[in-house]
Design a protein around this motif. Structure first.
Motif, PDB file in Angstrom:
ATOM      1  N   ARG A  85      15.603   6.572   1.234  1.00 15.50           N
ATOM      2  CA  ARG A  85      15.868   5.154   1.525  1.00 15.50           C
ATOM      3  C   ARG A  85      14.578   4.384   1.773  1.00 15.50           C
ATOM      4  O   ARG A  85      14.468   3.215   1.389  1.00 15.50           O
ATOM      5  N   LEU A  86      13.611   5.043   2.395  1.00 13.26           N
ATOM      6  CA  LEU A  86      12.326   4.383   2.635  1.00 13.26           C
ATOM      7  C   LEU A  86      11.567   4.195   1.318  1.00 13.26           C
ATOM      8  O   LEU A  86      10.934   3.166   1.092  1.00 13.26           O
ATOM      9  N   GLU A  87      11.673   5.198   0.479  1.00 15.24           N
ATOM     10  CA  GLU A  87      11.003   5.107  -0.814  1.00 15.24           C
ATOM     11  C   GLU A  87      11.586   3.933  -1.605  1.00 15.24           C
ATOM     12  O   GLU A  87      10.866   3.127  -2.197  1.00 15.24           O
ATOM     13  N   ARG A  88      12.903   3.844  -1.574  1.00  7.25           N
ATOM     14  CA  ARG A  88      13.585   2.746  -2.241  1.00  7.25           C
ATOM     15  C   ARG A  88      13.152   1.407  -1.643  1.00  7.25           C
ATOM     16  O   ARG A  88      12.884   0.441  -2.363  1.00  7.25           O
ATOM     17  N   PHE A  89      13.059   1.366  -0.310  1.00  5.74           N
ATOM     18  CA  PHE A  89      12.688   0.110   0.351  1.00  5.74           C
ATOM     19  C   PHE A  89      11.327  -0.389  -0.128  1.00  5.74           C
ATOM     20  O   PHE A  89      11.188  -1.539  -0.540  1.00  5.74           O
ATOM     21  N   VAL A  90      10.324   0.479  -0.085  1.00  8.06           N
ATOM     22  CA  VAL A  90       8.994  -0.021  -0.463  1.00  8.06           C
ATOM     23  C   VAL A  90       8.926  -0.360  -1.950  1.00  8.06           C
ATOM     24  O   VAL A  90       8.278  -1.339  -2.336  1.00  8.06           O
ATOM     25  N   ALA A  91       9.613   0.403  -2.774  1.00  2.87           N
ATOM     26  CA  ALA A  91       9.584   0.108  -4.211  1.00  2.87           C
ATOM     27  C   ALA A  91      10.246  -1.243  -4.484  1.00  2.87           C
ATOM     28  O   ALA A  91       9.746  -2.042  -5.279  1.00  2.87           O
ATOM     29  N   ASP A  92      11.353  -1.512  -3.811  1.00  8.78           N
ATOM     30  CA  ASP A  92      12.044  -2.788  -4.015  1.00  8.78           C
ATOM     31  C   ASP A  92      11.194  -3.946  -3.489  1.00  8.78           C
ATOM     32  O   ASP A  92      11.107  -5.011  -4.092  1.00  8.78           O
ATOM     33  N   TYR A  93      10.579  -3.708  -2.336  1.00 10.29           N
ATOM     34  CA  TYR A  93       9.730  -4.738  -1.729  1.00 10.29           C
ATOM     35  C   TYR A  93       8.593  -5.079  -2.686  1.00 10.29           C
ATOM     36  O   TYR A  93       8.288  -6.240  -2.948  1.00 10.29           O
ATOM     37  N   ASP A  94       8.006  -4.038  -3.214  1.00  7.16           N
ATOM     38  CA  ASP A  94       6.877  -4.209  -4.126  1.00  7.16           C
ATOM     39  C   ASP A  94       7.311  -4.946  -5.391  1.00  7.16           C
ATOM     40  O   ASP A  94       6.616  -5.835  -5.880  1.00  7.16           O
ATOM     41  N   ARG A  95       8.474  -4.596  -5.906  1.00  9.05           N
ATOM     42  CA  ARG A  95       8.941  -5.237  -7.134  1.00  9.05           C
ATOM     43  C   ARG A  95       9.264  -6.712  -6.876  1.00  9.05           C
ATOM     44  O   ARG A  95       9.024  -7.575  -7.708  1.00  9.05           O
ATOM     45  N   THR A  96       9.802  -7.005  -5.700  1.00  9.08           N
ATOM     46  CA  THR A  96      10.230  -8.372  -5.413  1.00  9.08           C
ATOM     47  C   THR A  96       9.067  -9.276  -5.023  1.00  9.08           C
ATOM     48  O   THR A  96       8.979 -10.414  -5.465  1.00  9.08           O
ATOM     49  N   GLU A 101       0.842  -1.200   0.000  1.00 12.53           N
ATOM     50  CA  GLU A 101       0.000   0.000   0.000  1.00 12.53           C
ATOM     51  C   GLU A 101       0.878   1.253   0.000  1.00 12.53           C
ATOM     52  O   GLU A 101       0.553   2.256  -0.637  1.00 12.53           O
ATOM     53  N   ALA A 102       2.000   1.165   0.707  1.00 12.21           N
ATOM     54  CA  ALA A 102       2.921   2.305   0.720  1.00 12.21           C
ATOM     55  C   ALA A 102       3.447   2.574  -0.688  1.00 12.21           C
ATOM     56  O   ALA A 102       3.528   3.723  -1.138  1.00 12.21           O
ATOM     57  N   ALA A 103       3.786   1.498  -1.391  1.00 14.60           N
ATOM     58  CA  ALA A 103       4.293   1.666  -2.764  1.00 14.60           C
ATOM     59  C   ALA A 103       3.220   2.290  -3.644  1.00 14.60           C
ATOM     60  O   ALA A 103       3.504   3.193  -4.451  1.00 14.60           O
ATOM     61  N   ALA A 104       1.973   1.811  -3.471  1.00 17.27           N
ATOM     62  CA  ALA A 104       0.884   2.357  -4.284  1.00 17.27           C
ATOM     63  C   ALA A 104       0.692   3.841  -3.989  1.00 17.27           C
ATOM     64  O   ALA A 104       0.435   4.646  -4.885  1.00 17.27           O
ATOM     65  N   LYS A 105       0.840   4.188  -2.727  1.00 15.62           N
ATOM     66  CA  LYS A 105       0.702   5.589  -2.324  1.00 15.62           C
ATOM     67  C   LYS A 105       1.732   6.459  -3.051  1.00 15.62           C
ATOM     68  O   LYS A 105       1.405   7.510  -3.607  1.00 15.62           O
ATOM     69  N   ILE A 106       2.982   6.017  -3.091  1.00 13.07           N
ATOM     70  CA  ILE A 106       4.010   6.806  -3.782  1.00 13.07           C
ATOM     71  C   ILE A 106       3.697   6.891  -5.276  1.00 13.07           C
ATOM     72  O   ILE A 106       3.797   7.949  -5.886  1.00 13.07           O
ATOM     73  N   PHE A 110       1.633  -8.216  -9.794  1.00 14.98           N
ATOM     74  CA  PHE A 110       1.336  -7.163 -10.752  1.00 14.98           C
ATOM     75  C   PHE A 110      -0.170  -6.984 -10.844  1.00 14.98           C
ATOM     76  O   PHE A 110      -0.888  -7.916 -11.132  1.00 14.98           O
ATOM     77  N   GLU A 111      -0.619  -5.816 -10.540  1.00 12.33           N
ATOM     78  CA  GLU A 111      -2.037  -5.554 -10.696  1.00 12.33           C
ATOM     79  C   GLU A 111      -2.227  -4.445 -11.704  1.00 12.33           C
ATOM     80  O   GLU A 111      -1.595  -3.399 -11.628  1.00 12.33           O
ATOM     81  N   MET A 112      -3.124  -4.677 -12.641  1.00 14.01           N
ATOM     82  CA  MET A 112      -3.415  -3.641 -13.622  1.00 14.01           C
ATOM     83  C   MET A 112      -4.053  -2.461 -12.911  1.00 14.01           C
ATOM     84  O   MET A 112      -5.009  -2.648 -12.147  1.00 14.01           O
TER      85      MET A 112
END
Ligand SMILES: Cc1cc2nc3c(=O)[nH]c(=O)nc-3n(C[C@H](O)[C@H](O)[C@H](O)COP(=O)(O)OP(=O)(O)OC[C@H]3O[C@@H](n4cnc5c(N)ncnc54)[C@H](O)[C@@H]3O)c2cc1C
Ligand SMILES: Cc1cc2nc3c(=O)[nH]c(=O)nc-3n(C[C@H](O)[C@H](O)[C@H](O)COP(=O)(O)OP(=O)(O)OC[C@H]3O[C@@H](n4cnc5c(N)ncnc54)[C@H](O)[C@@H]3O)c2cc1C
Ligand code: SF4
Ligand code: SF4
Ligand code: FES
Lengths: 474, 282
Positions: free
Chosen positions: A126-137, A84-89, A141-143
């Motif tokens: 660093r937090l932004e990077r963390f959630v983006a990496d978490y989300d990618r890993t 959800e954090a990644a989606a927020k960004i 994938f949701e349309m």
């Protein structure tokens, strides 16, 4: 901005120090091209997130060019809701894994963080990077929500951050989007310029693949202005709008004697060989690159740091950054300068090259320099460097990389009648990116001159909005 | 991906011709322009001149000489195979107008690069005299094609096995001595040949254009690998050229810059030959 609003009961948390980023140790990392910072663990990320005061009037958000909802996404991290954090960004920033790594946070979001007044700011990047990496890993994938097809077609020229962002926005609005890229791989500077050890190419590829899954078509190997012109896209190929996100791709040289000797590269060439062509994997990959023993890099921006650190990894014994002003004026991000120093790069400050000296085979063997001192501030507000008479000296070198800036590539303006440029060749637009030519928008480095990833993305976003309105009103 | 639809080996297998499907490029190419191609995922980007382009059928014709790893690898490709990337058309087209009499001089593989240019001069109504040369008879290429696009054709071989015994520059000098109406010389071939040709024509004061071949990467003005010195100024060959006034070109610098990667090139080529030899294939 203000420390008025720390929120009740949160003050104690200020005592938790900013969580350090685990990194490859300098001695090890100069022997490989793997990423230097290793990323936060879940525990580190949650600890760092807990430092945020979640200000009602956050100082951080206005510092971010795309106004990421920083307290919003950090709250979600605290709750353990990483997807959800990644989606927020992603609501405002389509490339968080990239921005978390390469944004100059100390001048942007983190500069305004209230904690920075007395303590250290929250490590937003660093937090932004963390959630983006978490989300990618781990994420599925949701349309995203897609609007119904509009039947309108948009051509995007250039696949750097500006073009990618714009393509993502417009495809979601139901338009048909095709990106045309001159090189054989999409990503712009993210692919050909910024090295693997700072931005793994896998991340850029993941972003590009995401766009492809949304339906964006990408035609590589198309040099607009040569393979096809802007007018042909509009008139013959049926595009209703064109966006130019072609970057500021032309290298600037010093114009001093001996600059065409073998072993002297523009940073563009050096980095393109190494990153895009993977010359660091020669001979597994076919493109060669010269390996210098005593390398000098001219300039002190991010590009110079990247070139210097690449040279080190390719096997140089010494690498010197030669810069005519002093440490304070160095334009590179603080983190990059810090990393370069840790790795043993030498800084020759207040030093300017005068000429290169070659050997009988036409290779550079030395560089004559002159020491500088700072005089009165110039128009940019920085103190002007002036040479100290008689301070000339010779620096032995077998490779020089010129990283003193870039200019606008004239290819598109010179083949697009009616497209206005300013006296430096950059494309003139209004604040929405609209150019002087009907149906044509532009954004990113080709409008502003060399800037940042996030500013290019912001320009892409604005232009997307304007193009959408234009298409829907037609 | 760009499919190879036809292949021909010439000059005893040292030169290879491909017809490649590249519709966008075929529509736009003018004489003198080139493409940059990358054979496969790990390949280097190399420039090759477009010798012919068919706008409606969508193919381009290229000729290349096998001189190193990339060209050797390409020469093993067959019709039906595809080249990973072809980018173009790049560079400025050769300037073509009706001058009167023009002299076109091509050496070795350069004849293939000269061919579209000679044809354009011819079609523009010039009286075209062409001199083409090779080390020996079997290495001479495109004689018939050249003959069809010029008014006079002279052939030279270094060893005298065919045509005039000697260099193209010998014949060029003779022609310039005999007839005073040559308005323009176009020379394309190995760097030493172009350099010598420019020396030959200089005393006659005839404008001499040459097509330069420095090392390139992107081909769009982005890297500066292709910088050449012309008239004391640095030019990027991929955007300002490839044609330049030969009397202004710093051939010395060009020669040295072309040798910049010789050790790496040799290593890559040797490694490739060993692999192909051992594996018996690609
Ligand atoms: C080495 C280096 C390090 C950097 N480090 C940082 C950093 O740490 N942080 C940061 O924020 N910024 C950094 N920057 C700056 C940042 O990368 C740029 O500001 C940003 O990429 C600009 O984005 P853009 O979309 O405008 O263009 P670009 O990223 O330049 O992309 C333009 C694309 O258009 C293509 N193109 C050009 N002409 C044509 C044409 N005629 N037809 C088709 N395609 C064309 C190009 O091939 C390219 O792929 C760095 C830049 C460099 C070079
Ligand atoms: C505008 C232009 C047009 C050309 N047209 C033709 C053509 O029609 N037919 C043809 O056979 N050759 C042409 N060449 C030369 C051709 O590009 C080189 O022969 C080729 O790159 C050699 O690659 P290789 O890997 O087989 O050999 P390598 O072993 O890599 O190189 C052999 C020699 O070729 C030159 N070279 C190497 N890499 C490059 C590069 N990336 N760019 C340019 N030169 C390089 C160097 O001098 C090198 O020493 C042209 C070059 C230019 C610049
Ligand atoms: S996009 Fe960049 S500036 Fe904005 S919050 Fe993220 S790291 Fe900070
Ligand atoms: S990051 Fe800093 S400024 Fe932003 S909400 Fe948290 S504590 Fe406040
Ligand atoms: S090949 Fe890169 S600028 Fe010419």
């Amino acid at each position: 901005m203000n420390a008025k609003d720390p929120g009740p009961g949160k003050q104690k948390k200020e005592r938790l120090p900013r969580q350090p980023m685990p990194e490859q140790p300098p001695r090890e990392r100069i022997k490989n091209f793997r990423e230097v910072p290793l990323g936060y663990t879940v525990e580190q990320a949650m600890a760092e997130a807990s430092r945020c005061l979640r200000c009602k009037k956050p100082g951080c958000v206005p510092g971010c060019p795309v106004e990421v909802d920083i307290p919003g996404f950090i709250s979600l991290i605290c709750e353990g809701k990483f997807f959800e954090a990644a989606a927020k960004i992603r609501e405002t920033n389509s490339l968080p894994a990239v921005c978390g790594r390469v944004c100059p946070q100390e001048d942007q979001c983190e500069k305004g963080c209230v904690l920075g007044k007395k303590w250290e700011p929250v490590a937003i990047g660093r937090l932004e990077r963390f959630v983006a990496d978490y989300d990618r890993t781990y994420g599925r994938f949701e349309m995203p929500a897609m609007d119904p097809p509009t039947g309108k077609r948009v051509a995007v020229v250039g696949s750097g951050p500006a073009g990618l962002t714009l393509a993502g926005d417009l495809i979601k609005k139901g338009h048909e989007v095709t990106i045309f890229e001159a090189l054989h791989e999409p990503g712009g500077v993210l692919i050909y310029g910024i090295p693997e050890f700072r931005l793994p190419k896998e991340i850029v590829n993941a972003e590009v693949n995401y766009l492809k899954r949304l339906g964006v078509r990408i035609e590589t190997d198309v040099v607009v202005g040569k393979t096809v012109t802007v007018d042909e896209l509009l008139e013959e190929e049926g595009y209703h709008a064109v966006f130019l996100g072609v970057g500021a791709g032309l290298p600037v040289f010093m114009n001093i004697p001996g600059e065409n000797l073998c072993g002297i590269y523009s940073a563009n060439e050096y980095l393109t060989r190494s990153n895009l062509m993977k010359a660091y994997l020669f001979p597994e990959y076919d493109t060669p690159i010269a390996v210098g023993k005593n390398v000098v890099v001219l300039g002190a921006g991010n590009v110079a740091m990247d070139a210097a650190r690449t040279a080190l990894r390719l096997g140089a014994e010494t690498v010197r950054i030669v810069y005519r002003r002093s440490r304070q004026e160095m334009p590179a991000r603080a983190e990059e300068i810090h990393h370069a120093e840790e790795e043993g790069i030498i800084f020759e400050l207040l030093t300017n090259p005068v000429r290169f000296i070659g050997d009988e085979r036409g290779w550079v063997k030395a560089m004559e320099c002159v020491r500088m001192e700072l005089g009165e501030p110039d128009s940019s507000g920085r103190r002007r460097p002036i040479p100290i008479p008689g301070s000339e000296f010779i620096l032995e070198t077998d490779m020089a990389i010129v990283a003193i800036g870039t200019m606008a590539n004239p290819l598109i303006p010179s083949t697009t009648p009616g497209l206005e440029t300013n006296r430096w060749g950059y494309i003139v637009t209004d604040e929405t990116g609209r150019t002087s030519k009907e149906g044509v928008w532009a954004g990113g480095d080709i409008v502003t001159g060399a800037a940042t990833v996030i500013l290019a993305m912001g320009a892409g976003r604005k232009a997307a909005k304007a193009i959408h309105e234009y298409l829907m009103s037609k | 991906m760009f499919e190879i639809v036809e292949k021909k080996q010439l000059a005893q297998g040292t030169i290879c011709m491909f017809k490649v499907m590249a519709p966008r490029i075929a529509r736009k190419t003018k004489p003198g322009q080139f493409v940059i191609l990358r054979a496969n995922e790990k390949g280097e980007r190399i420039p090759l001149t477009v010798a012919e382009a068919h706008p409606t059928e969508g193919w381009i014709r290229i000729y290349f000489q096998v001189v190193g790893k990339t060209t050797a690898m390409l020469s093993l490709m067959e019709p039906g195979d595809a080249i990973k990337d072809v980018i173009g058309p790049l560079g400025l087209p050769t300037h073509v107008e009706k001058w009167g009499t023009v002299l076109c001089v091509g050496g070795g593989l350069g004849v293939a690069v000269l061919y579209p240019v000679a044809r354009a001069f011819f079609e523009a109504g010039n009286y075209v005299i062409a001199i083409i040369g090779a080390r020996t008879k079997d290495l001479l290429i495109l004689e018939d094609e050249m003959r069809a696009v010029c008014n006079e054709l002279y052939v030279t071989t270094d060893d005298g096995s065919y045509g005039h015994h000697g260099f193209v520059t010998d014949v060029a000098r003779k022609i310039l001595q005999e007839r005073k109406d040559v308005k323009m010389v176009m020379g394309i071939g190995p760097v030493p040949m172009m350099r010598f040709l420019c020396k030959t024509t200089e005393p006659f004061g005839v404008k001499t254009m040459v097509s330069l071949n420095p090392i390139m990467v992107d081909g769009t003005g982005m890297c500066g690998a292709c910088r050449v010195r012309v008239g004391g100024e640095t030019k990027f060959c991929c955007v300002h050229g490839p044609d330049f006034d030969g009397h202004q070109v710093d051939f010395d610098e060009l020669t040295k810059r072309l040798a910049m990667y010789v050790p790496q090139e040799r290593m890559a080529y040797d490694k490739f030959k060993a692999e192909v030899g051992a594996g018996g294939g690609r």
